[in-house]
Design a protein around this motif. Structure first.
Motif, PDB file in Angstrom:
ATOM      1  N   ARG A  64      10.708   9.995  40.439  1.00  0.00           N
ATOM      2  CA  ARG A  64      11.603   9.282  39.536  1.00  0.00           C
ATOM      3  C   ARG A  64      12.499  10.290  38.821  1.00  0.00           C
ATOM      4  NH1 ARG A  64       6.682   8.691  36.322  1.00  0.00           N
ATOM      5  NH2 ARG A  64       6.888   9.962  34.472  1.00  0.00           N
ATOM      6  N   ILE A  65      13.633   9.820  38.411  1.00  0.00           N
ATOM      7  CA  ILE A  65      14.530  10.628  37.604  1.00  0.00           C
ATOM      8  C   ILE A  65      14.104  10.446  36.156  1.00  0.00           C
ATOM      9  CG2 ILE A  65      16.893  10.934  36.804  1.00  0.00           C
ATOM     10  CD1 ILE A  65      17.799   9.988  39.589  1.00  0.00           C
ATOM     11  N   GLU A  66      13.898  11.556  35.474  1.00  0.00           N
ATOM     12  CA  GLU A  66      13.505  11.506  34.061  1.00  0.00           C
ATOM     13  C   GLU A  66      14.712  11.120  33.217  1.00  0.00           C
ATOM     14  OE1 GLU A  66      10.346  12.555  32.438  1.00  0.00           O
ATOM     15  OE2 GLU A  66       9.699  12.039  34.455  1.00  0.00           O
TER      16      GLU A  66
ATOM     17  N   ASN B  29       3.696  14.338  31.987  1.00  0.00           N
ATOM     18  CA  ASN B  29       3.683  12.902  32.280  1.00  0.00           C
ATOM     19  C   ASN B  29       2.285  12.390  32.603  1.00  0.00           C
ATOM     20  OD1 ASN B  29       6.456  11.851  32.192  1.00  0.00           O
ATOM     21  ND2 ASN B  29       6.842  13.389  33.761  1.00  0.00           N
TER      22      ASN B  29
END
Length: 135
Positions: free
Chosen positions: A2-4, A30
């Motif tokens: 995922r893109i943060e 995370n």
């Protein structure tokens, strides 16, 4: 994968910093077993941290300006863009920008077993300590 999401720039706390210092978090843990944090930290000319230490040490990669790092024995190290400074676990130190330039570094460190002990903040440095004048 995922893109943060981008986090807002934060101005650092006056209890821990003298002068204007801003931080942009790049990475934070995370998952429960992750420890790494990475931030871009920007210092106005002459801005500095208070004395502090890190439970697992820290890497600081200077990307802009001239950084000054000091230790309790009075040693001051100047670091320039492209150079990386390593501070061992538990070593009291401070970071600062030189008086006449903005400075930016990428700070990389791992959380301590208790995240509250990752960074232990202490007293502010004196002007004499910043200038490398020890008694």
């Amino acid at each position: 994968m995922r893109i943060e999401p981008q986090r807002p720039t934060a101005k650092n706390q006056p209890e821990q910093f003298a002068g204007d210092v801003w931080v942009d978090m790049i990475a934070v843990p995370n998952e429960p077993d992750q420890r790494m944090s990475v931030a871009v930290v920007k210092f106005a000319p002459g801005a500095r941290t208070a004395w502090h230490s890190h439970a697992r040490g820290q890497y600081l990669r200077v990307t802009q300006g001239v950084a000054r790092f000091g230790t309790r024995d009075g040693e001051i190290i100047e670091v320039r863009p492209g150079e990386t400074l390593y501070t061992p676990p538990g070593q009291d130190h401070w970071h600062a920008s030189a008086d006449d330039t903005f400075m930016e570094h990428i700070a990389m460190l791992e959380n301590g077993d208790d995240p509250a002990t990752t960074t232990v903040w202490k007293e502010h440095i004196t002007d004499a300590e910043y200038e490398g004048k020890t008694e």
